[in-house]
Scaffold this motif. Structure first.
Motif, PDB file in Angstrom:
ATOM      1  N   TYR A   1     -47.014 -53.232 -25.548  1.00  0.00           N
ATOM      2  CA  TYR A   1     -47.484 -54.094 -26.626  1.00  0.00           C
ATOM      3  C   TYR A   1     -47.828 -53.240 -27.847  1.00  0.00           C
ATOM      4  O   TYR A   1     -48.558 -52.251 -27.737  1.00  0.00           O
ATOM      5  N   TYR A   2     -47.292 -53.629 -29.005  1.00  0.00           N
ATOM      6  CA  TYR A   2     -47.534 -52.911 -30.253  1.00  0.00           C
ATOM      7  C   TYR A   2     -48.311 -53.830 -31.204  1.00  0.00           C
ATOM      8  O   TYR A   2     -47.729 -54.725 -31.825  1.00  0.00           O
ATOM      9  N   PRO A   3     -49.621 -53.644 -31.304  1.00  0.00           N
ATOM     10  CA  PRO A   3     -50.443 -54.553 -32.123  1.00  0.00           C
ATOM     11  C   PRO A   3     -50.063 -54.566 -33.600  1.00  0.00           C
ATOM     12  O   PRO A   3     -50.290 -55.569 -34.288  1.00  0.00           O
ATOM     13  N   ASN A   4     -49.497 -53.477 -34.094  1.00  0.00           N
ATOM     14  CA  ASN A   4     -49.101 -53.413 -35.504  1.00  0.00           C
ATOM     15  C   ASN A   4     -47.604 -53.591 -35.697  1.00  0.00           C
ATOM     16  O   ASN A   4     -47.076 -53.340 -36.784  1.00  0.00           O
ATOM     17  N   GLY A   5     -46.936 -54.036 -34.648  1.00  0.00           N
ATOM     18  CA  GLY A   5     -45.495 -54.228 -34.746  1.00  0.00           C
ATOM     19  C   GLY A   5     -44.731 -53.011 -34.239  1.00  0.00           C
ATOM     20  O   GLY A   5     -45.247 -51.888 -34.231  1.00  0.00           O
ATOM     21  N   ILE A   6     -43.505 -53.255 -33.791  1.00  0.00           N
ATOM     22  CA  ILE A   6     -42.663 -52.182 -33.271  1.00  0.00           C
ATOM     23  C   ILE A   6     -42.052 -51.410 -34.436  1.00  0.00           C
ATOM     24  O   ILE A   6     -41.167 -51.903 -35.136  1.00  0.00           O
ATOM     25  N   LYS A   7     -42.561 -50.185 -34.632  1.00  0.00           N
ATOM     26  CA  LYS A   7     -42.085 -49.333 -35.719  1.00  0.00           C
ATOM     27  C   LYS A   7     -41.932 -47.916 -35.190  1.00  0.00           C
ATOM     28  O   LYS A   7     -42.591 -47.536 -34.209  1.00  0.00           O
ATOM     29  N   PRO A   8     -41.081 -47.112 -35.808  1.00  0.00           N
ATOM     30  CA  PRO A   8     -40.936 -45.714 -35.374  1.00  0.00           C
ATOM     31  C   PRO A   8     -42.279 -44.991 -35.399  1.00  0.00           C
ATOM     32  O   PRO A   8     -42.993 -44.992 -36.399  1.00  0.00           O
ATOM     33  N   GLY A   9     -42.641 -44.381 -34.272  1.00  0.00           N
ATOM     34  CA  GLY A   9     -43.879 -43.617 -34.188  1.00  0.00           C
ATOM     35  C   GLY A   9     -45.133 -44.440 -34.018  1.00  0.00           C
ATOM     36  O   GLY A   9     -46.242 -43.876 -33.948  1.00  0.00           O
ATOM     37  N   GLU A  10     -45.014 -45.752 -33.925  1.00  0.00           N
ATOM     38  CA  GLU A  10     -46.190 -46.617 -33.794  1.00  0.00           C
ATOM     39  C   GLU A  10     -46.777 -46.499 -32.381  1.00  0.00           C
ATOM     40  O   GLU A  10     -46.066 -46.394 -31.393  1.00  0.00           O
ATOM     41  N   THR A  11     -48.102 -46.538 -32.280  1.00  0.00           N
ATOM     42  CA  THR A  11     -48.772 -46.459 -30.990  1.00  0.00           C
ATOM     43  C   THR A  11     -48.732 -47.808 -30.295  1.00  0.00           C
ATOM     44  O   THR A  11     -49.057 -48.837 -30.891  1.00  0.00           O
ATOM     45  N   GLY A  12     -48.317 -47.779 -29.032  1.00  0.00           N
ATOM     46  CA  GLY A  12     -48.266 -49.003 -28.247  1.00  0.00           C
ATOM     47  C   GLY A  12     -49.099 -48.861 -26.985  1.00  0.00           C
ATOM     48  O   GLY A  12     -49.507 -47.762 -26.605  1.00  0.00           O
ATOM     49  N   TYR A  13     -49.357 -49.979 -26.346  1.00  0.00           N
ATOM     50  CA  TYR A  13     -50.172 -49.994 -25.134  1.00  0.00           C
ATOM     51  C   TYR A  13     -49.358 -50.611 -23.995  1.00  0.00           C
ATOM     52  O   TYR A  13     -48.971 -51.782 -24.068  1.00  0.00           O
ATOM     53  N   SER A  14     -49.101 -49.804 -22.981  1.00  0.00           N
ATOM     54  CA  SER A  14     -48.291 -50.262 -21.865  1.00  0.00           C
ATOM     55  C   SER A  14     -49.043 -51.289 -21.018  1.00  0.00           C
ATOM     56  O   SER A  14     -50.224 -51.128 -20.733  1.00  0.00           O
ATOM     57  N   TYR A  15     -48.332 -52.341 -20.639  1.00  0.00           N
ATOM     58  CA  TYR A  15     -48.916 -53.328 -19.742  1.00  0.00           C
ATOM     59  C   TYR A  15     -48.267 -53.254 -18.357  1.00  0.00           C
ATOM     60  O   TYR A  15     -48.521 -54.100 -17.499  1.00  0.00           O
ATOM     61  N   ALA A  16     -47.450 -52.239 -18.137  1.00  0.00           N
ATOM     62  CA  ALA A  16     -46.786 -52.062 -16.849  1.00  0.00           C
ATOM     63  C   ALA A  16     -47.806 -51.807 -15.752  1.00  0.00           C
ATOM     64  O   ALA A  16     -48.757 -51.047 -15.933  1.00  0.00           O
ATOM     65  N   GLY A  17     -47.611 -52.427 -14.621  1.00  0.00           N
ATOM     66  CA  GLY A  17     -48.478 -52.191 -13.477  1.00  0.00           C
ATOM     67  C   GLY A  17     -49.713 -53.067 -13.404  1.00  0.00           C
ATOM     68  O   GLY A  17     -50.433 -53.047 -12.406  1.00  0.00           O
TER      69      GLY A  17
END
Length: 204
Positions: free
Chosen positions: A144-160
């Protein structure tokens, strides 16, 4: 206060049973359903016991899988769903099937919207060109990318985080697959592609 102290020290049998049922439900260790029990028998004894070597832990994963199915549109393909919806198994079963179906479609459409707007990813794309593009931009699957999917953007995995990750990932994969077809073909092949989306999530 004396009543509560006595209740805690010596809880009624019904309360203990309810607490145990809830504990097993939230830890996915409850008794398997009819379908799950059939699968368990095959794992334990089918094929000369060979499946048991490859699937040593079965109850919890099966209960998680069933929880995911019950809260996604795939529930409509399960045994007994139509009977429940038509009220053949009683008003309580009918109401439960109705709200689970509504919840499943609502969650799926909501996660599809997030995916379409570029805030969440599903499984790793099957297309090599797309996979290479994801790798080049640092985009990760099941994230999940709270600021949108962008190059170098920090995301939070929801796997597992099951069964939530299964519900989200499956919904996004179904959205990705159904999004490549338009018009009559979409409606004619919707169920098949939804099922394929579930398979993509499970084995992708």
């Amino acid at each position: 206060s004396d009543f509560m102290a006595e209740w805690i020290a010596n809880p009624p049998g019904a309360a203990e049973a309810s607490a145990e049922k809830l504990a097993r439900m939230v830890t996915f260790t409850q008794r398997l359903s009819e379908h799950g029990s059939g699968m368990a028998k095959w794992v334990r004894g089918g094929g000369y016991g060979i499946p048991r070597w490859f699937i040593p832990f079965f109850v919890t994963p099966m209960n998680i899988a069933e929880a995911i199915v019950k809260h996604t549109p795939l529930q409509m393909a399960t045994k007994g769903w139509y009977a429940d919806m038509l009220g053949k198994n009683g008003a309580q079963a009918q109401a439960k099937a109705g709200y689970q179906t509504a919840l499943g479609w609502g969650m799926t459409l909501g996660f599809c919207k997030l995916a379409a707007e570029g805030f969440i990813t599903g499984s790793m794309p099957g297309n090599k060109t797309t996979r290479d593009a994801w790798a080049a931009q640092g985009i990760k699957p099941l994230t999940y990318y709270p600021n949108g999917i962008k190059p170098g953007e920090t995301g939070y995995s929801y796997a597992g985080i099951e069964p939530l990750s299964g519900m989200v990932g499956m919904s996004v994969d179904i959205c990705d697959i159904t999004g490549v077809m338009d018009g009559e073909a979409y409606w004619e092949d919707h169920d098949a592609r939804a099922t394929f989306g579930a398979v993509v999530y499970a084995f992708g």
